[in-house]
Design a protein around this motif. Structure first.
Motif, mmCIF file in Angstrom:
data_model
loop_
_atom_site.group_PDB
_atom_site.id
_atom_site.type_symbol
_atom_site.label_atom_id
_atom_site.label_comp_id
_atom_site.label_asym_id
_atom_site.label_seq_id
_atom_site.Cartn_x
_atom_site.Cartn_y
_atom_site.Cartn_z
ATOM 1 N N ALA A 59 0.735 -1.213 0.008
ATOM 2 C CA ALA A 59 -0.040 -0.216 0.091
ATOM 3 C C ALA A 59 0.933 1.176 0.211
ATOM 4 C CB ALA A 59 -0.929 -0.111 1.212
ATOM 5 N N GLN A 60 2.035 1.284 0.632
ATOM 6 C CA GLN A 60 2.838 2.392 0.697
ATOM 7 C C GLN A 60 3.474 2.501 -0.427
ATOM 8 O OE1 GLN A 60 5.363 1.606 4.193
ATOM 9 N NE2 GLN A 60 3.857 2.468 5.453
ATOM 10 N N SER A 61 3.844 1.712 -1.214
ATOM 11 C CA SER A 61 4.573 1.381 -2.519
ATOM 12 C C SER A 61 3.587 2.320 -3.295
ATOM 13 C CB SER A 61 4.907 0.146 -2.845
ATOM 14 O OG SER A 61 5.357 0.148 -4.288
ATOM 15 N N GLY A 62 2.161 1.829 -3.306
ATOM 16 C CA GLY A 62 1.182 2.332 -4.231
ATOM 17 C C GLY A 62 0.963 3.678 -4.052
ATOM 18 N N GLN A 63 0.959 4.286 -2.971
ATOM 19 C CA GLN A 63 1.079 5.839 -2.710
ATOM 20 C C GLN A 63 2.244 6.605 -3.252
ATOM 21 O OE1 GLN A 63 0.700 6.019 1.575
ATOM 22 N NE2 GLN A 63 -1.553 5.308 1.691
ATOM 23 N N ALA A 64 3.396 5.699 -3.001
ATOM 24 C CA ALA A 64 4.648 6.426 -3.794
ATOM 25 C C ALA A 64 4.316 6.675 -5.325
ATOM 26 C CB ALA A 64 5.952 5.761 -3.208
ATOM 27 N N ARG A 65 3.994 5.492 -5.777
ATOM 28 C CA ARG A 65 3.806 5.430 -7.154
ATOM 29 C C ARG A 65 2.570 6.596 -7.673
ATOM 30 N NH1 ARG A 65 6.580 1.501 -9.791
ATOM 31 N NH2 ARG A 65 7.139 -0.122 -8.577
ATOM 32 N N ARG A 67 2.381 9.455 -6.143
ATOM 33 C CA ARG A 67 3.079 10.812 -6.198
ATOM 34 C C ARG A 67 4.056 10.668 -7.306
ATOM 35 N NH1 ARG A 67 4.801 14.829 -6.827
ATOM 36 N NH2 ARG A 67 5.382 16.325 -5.399
ATOM 37 N N GLU A 68 4.614 9.777 -7.741
ATOM 38 C CA GLU A 68 5.581 9.829 -9.071
ATOM 39 C C GLU A 68 4.968 9.997 -10.328
ATOM 40 O OE1 GLU A 68 8.159 6.649 -11.511
ATOM 41 O OE2 GLU A 68 7.039 6.073 -9.663
ATOM 42 N N ALA A 69 3.686 9.837 -10.285
ATOM 43 C CA ALA A 69 2.788 10.087 -11.453
ATOM 44 C C ALA A 69 2.376 11.519 -11.334
ATOM 45 C CB ALA A 69 1.566 9.059 -11.625
ATOM 46 N N PHE A 70 2.020 11.769 -10.124
ATOM 47 C CA PHE A 70 1.564 13.157 -10.104
ATOM 48 C C PHE A 70 2.770 14.298 -10.431
ATOM 49 C CE2 PHE A 70 0.978 17.109 -7.550
ATOM 50 C CZ PHE A 70 -0.176 17.397 -8.002
ATOM 51 N N GLY A 71 4.066 13.700 -10.282
ATOM 52 C CA GLY A 71 5.148 14.565 -10.468
ATOM 53 C C GLY A 71 5.301 14.942 -11.747
ATOM 54 N N GLY A 72 4.910 13.959 -12.864
ATOM 55 C CA GLY A 72 4.822 14.196 -14.359
ATOM 56 C C GLY A 72 3.831 15.295 -14.871
ATOM 57 N N LEU A 73 2.774 15.840 -14.143
ATOM 58 C CA LEU A 73 2.103 16.872 -14.254
ATOM 59 C C LEU A 73 2.729 18.062 -13.908
ATOM 60 C CD1 LEU A 73 -1.470 15.085 -13.345
ATOM 61 C CD2 LEU A 73 -0.107 15.180 -15.593
ATOM 62 N N LEU A 74 3.640 18.104 -13.151
ATOM 63 C CA LEU A 74 4.159 19.297 -12.413
ATOM 64 C C LEU A 74 5.298 20.003 -13.447
ATOM 65 C CD1 LEU A 74 4.329 18.498 -8.717
ATOM 66 C CD2 LEU A 74 2.426 19.765 -9.984
ATOM 67 N N PRO A 75 5.546 21.220 -13.194
ATOM 68 C CA PRO A 75 6.576 21.581 -14.153
ATOM 69 C C PRO A 75 7.971 20.932 -13.982
ATOM 70 C CG PRO A 75 5.614 23.397 -13.149
ATOM 71 C CD PRO A 75 4.919 22.184 -12.416
ATOM 72 N N GLN A 76 8.795 20.611 -15.163
ATOM 73 C CA GLN A 76 10.105 19.911 -15.123
ATOM 74 C C GLN A 76 11.174 21.066 -15.234
ATOM 75 O OE1 GLN A 76 9.565 16.410 -14.564
ATOM 76 N NE2 GLN A 76 7.738 17.030 -14.342
ATOM 77 N N ILE A 77 11.823 21.129 -14.436
ATOM 78 C CA ILE A 77 12.859 22.461 -14.386
ATOM 79 C C ILE A 77 14.451 21.566 -14.458
ATOM 80 C CG2 ILE A 77 13.800 24.277 -13.192
ATOM 81 C CD1 ILE A 77 11.100 24.729 -11.822
ATOM 82 N N SER A 78 15.087 21.946 -15.228
ATOM 83 C CA SER A 78 16.519 21.699 -15.412
ATOM 84 C C SER A 78 17.503 22.358 -15.563
ATOM 85 C CB SER A 78 16.549 20.689 -16.289
ATOM 86 O OG SER A 78 16.416 21.095 -17.799
ATOM 87 N N ALA A 79 18.795 22.526 -14.994
ATOM 88 C CA ALA A 79 19.874 23.395 -15.207
ATOM 89 C C ALA A 79 20.921 22.637 -15.725
ATOM 90 C CB ALA A 79 20.307 24.086 -13.861
ATOM 91 N N SER A 80 21.785 23.327 -16.443
ATOM 92 C CA SER A 80 22.812 22.672 -17.160
ATOM 93 C C SER A 80 24.073 23.756 -17.275
ATOM 94 C CB SER A 80 22.666 22.084 -18.609
ATOM 95 O OG SER A 80 22.280 22.985 -19.339
ATOM 96 N N SER A 81 25.270 23.419 -17.439
ATOM 97 C CA SER A 81 26.416 24.319 -17.423
ATOM 98 C C SER A 81 27.560 23.472 -18.214
ATOM 99 C CB SER A 81 26.820 24.993 -16.178
ATOM 100 O OG SER A 81 27.272 23.844 -15.347
ATOM 101 N N SER A 82 28.373 24.204 -18.887
ATOM 102 C CA SER A 82 29.556 23.651 -19.341
ATOM 103 C C SER A 82 30.798 24.555 -19.424
ATOM 104 C CB SER A 82 29.154 22.981 -20.931
ATOM 105 O OG SER A 82 28.734 24.097 -21.743
ATOM 106 N N GLN A 124 -5.900 5.319 -8.525
ATOM 107 C CA GLN A 124 -6.841 4.147 -8.308
ATOM 108 C C GLN A 124 -6.255 2.938 -7.748
ATOM 109 O OE1 GLN A 124 -10.164 4.601 -7.972
ATOM 110 N NE2 GLN A 124 -10.082 6.726 -8.727
ATOM 111 N N LEU A 125 -5.116 2.677 -8.299
ATOM 112 C CA LEU A 125 -4.005 1.727 -7.843
ATOM 113 C C LEU A 125 -3.569 1.946 -6.340
ATOM 114 C CD1 LEU A 125 -1.777 1.003 -11.137
ATOM 115 C CD2 LEU A 125 -3.695 -0.603 -10.265
ATOM 116 N N ALA A 126 -3.468 3.017 -6.113
ATOM 117 C CA ALA A 126 -2.883 3.159 -4.500
ATOM 118 C C ALA A 126 -4.131 3.139 -3.554
ATOM 119 C CB ALA A 126 -2.699 4.662 -4.515
ATOM 120 N N ARG A 127 -5.384 3.574 -3.923
ATOM 121 C CA ARG A 127 -6.507 3.076 -3.388
ATOM 122 C C ARG A 127 -6.916 1.627 -3.239
ATOM 123 N NH1 ARG A 127 -10.672 6.658 -2.164
ATOM 124 N NH2 ARG A 127 -12.229 5.301 -2.926
#
Length: 460
Positions: A59-65, A67-82, A124-127
């Protein structure tokens, strides 16, 4: 019962160097010093039963997954330097210089049906995992209660066999004395001796069943269970709950955790179908980026410049070789299978609830009839004993009355255990089995030696 606290006090006085007295080791106490009840074993099993712990981990694994799927809906920010160190050598000049580049980018889905439905699926899988954990706890509780009463029945059988053997041996001694004076027949002596020998064999088997039943309890609790088990009190009236069968069935269909888990699985399958269909939909995204660089073409040194870009990206799927359509068809079939599994669970819930309710009702009637049968058997045994003293009945009649008495006592105890077990099963399928349910049942168990159901009979 007062000796145990006094021993603890003496142990504390004998060991003054310790900050506080060590707690008693409940794993090594004898049956005469400690009594285990259903509630205590239930609390231990909640922390030790691997099935329950695994279900809550999933059940805890389902809740973490989720949250992982919800993170795909949020802004994706990245930084790079060379950082570059460049050396250039041509016909006229040789030079060495350093370049630097810093970049920051942000990407945000404005419309992406597949990503949104993916989040709904894992939600729904978490529920589903949460309801499965609740159902696993309820199933483990019923399993614990069944093993508890099996162990209790094994203890009862051993004590009843021992008590019947003592009573039969007593009658055998009396018949032997009469036979020595030629006042009894040899067939009576042989019948009683055969019964004593048979009871001795039954006692061996009963002892083995006691050990086996305790091992089954130990499997759940995670430690050896050697304590005396609390038995059903004699001063209680066991009754079926007042609601009708239809009320219990409706309650089970609405609240059973296994049924809710399959309903969540069906909702997840629906979301998976919508996610696969999202591959045919266009997606819209916002992209923001900022860059500072002094790197020119082909890593040449250029004046430092800052650039800021905002863009709207549109992606329209046209053709993927038919894989998207095939995936939709496959997930639709999976969804139909999940729907049938939900219907199967619903029918099982109705059947098990009805069976537990009717069995609990019949157990109450059986308890009442068994109690009356036991009273009659006890009176018949007393009458046979008196008749034997006056020569009205023979030893075989006494033997039969003793067997009937102990058979009636076994039937009464078995009916009581069946009723309590089926009551817990009924609450399990109705989605109402909780710690309070176990506590309510535990009130029916004896908390002292004087209240034990067989104590008076087995010590005679």
């Amino acid at each position: 019962m007062v000796r145990f606290p006094i021993l603890l006090l003496l142990a504390a006085l004998i060991s003054p160097l310790r900050a506080e007295p060590a707690p008693p080791d409940t794993r090594s106490v004898t049956a005469s010093e400690y009594t285990a009840d259903l509630m205590g074993l239930y609390r231990e099993a909640r922390l030790e039963d691997p099935r329950v712990l695994a279900a809550y981990a999933r059940a805890q694994s389902g809740q973490a997954r989720q949250r992982e799927a919800f993170g795909g809906l949020l802004p994706q920010i990245s930084a790079s330097s060379s950082f570059n160190r460049t050396g250039r050598d041509d016909e006229t000049n040789r030079e060495y210089y350093a370049n630097e580049r810093y970049a920051l980018s942000l990407s945000q889905h404005l419309y992406n049906k597949a990503a949104w439905e993916n989040y709904n699926k894992f939600k729904q899988l978490a529920r589903q995992g949460e309801f499965e954990a609740i159902d696993a706890q309820a199933e483990a509780t019923v399993d614990l209660a069944q093993r508890y009463f099996v162990a209790l029945a094994s203890d009862d059988e051993l004590e009843l066999v021992q008590a019947e053997r003592r009573a039969t041996q007593k009658n055998l001694d009396r018949v032997d004395a009469l036979y020595a004076r030629q006042m009894a027949m040899v067939t009576d002596v042989l019948d009683l001796k055969a019964r004593v020998d048979a009871l001795a064999a039954q006692e061996v088997e009963a002892r083995n069943q006691v050990r086996l039943s305790r091992e089954e309890l130990s499997e759940i609790v995670g430690r050896p269970v050697n304590e005396r088990l609390s038995r059903i009190r004699e001063d209680i009236a066991l009754q079926v709950p007042g609601e009708s069968l239809s009320v219990w069935v409706e309650r089970a269909v609405a609240a059973n955790p296994a049924l809710k888990a399959r309903a969540s699985a069906l909702a997840a399958a629906d979301a998976a179908v919508r996610e696969s269909r999202g591959a045919h939909y266009p997606s819209l995204s916002l992209n923001l980026s900022a860059q500072r660089s002094d790197v020119g073409y082909d890593n040449t040194l250029a004046p430092r410049s800052d650039s800021y870009v905002a863009s709207i990206g549109v992606q329209v799927p046209i053709y993927s070789g038919g894989s998207a359509s095939a995936r939709v068809r496959a997930l639709h079939s999976d969804r139909l299978a999940t729907e049938q599994e939900l219907e199967a669970i619903r029918r099982q819930v109705v059947k098990e609830t009805t069976s537990a309710y009717l069995t609990a009702q019949s157990s109450v009637e059986k308890i009442r009839a068994s109690r009356n049968a036991l009273e009659s058997a006890e009176q018949s045994s007393i009458a046979a004993e008196r008749g034997f003293k006056f020569g009205v009945v023979n030893a075989v009649d006494v033997l039969t009355s003793v067997q009937n008495e102990y058979a009636a006592r076994r039937d009464l105890l078995s009916a009581q255990y069946d009723f309590i077990t089926n009551l817990l099963v009924l609450n399990r399928w109705a989605g109402r089995l909780s710690e309070q349910s176990v506590e309510n049942v535990n009130v029916w168990l004896a908390r002292s030696e004087e209240a034990r159901a067989l104590e008076r009979k087995t010590t005679e």
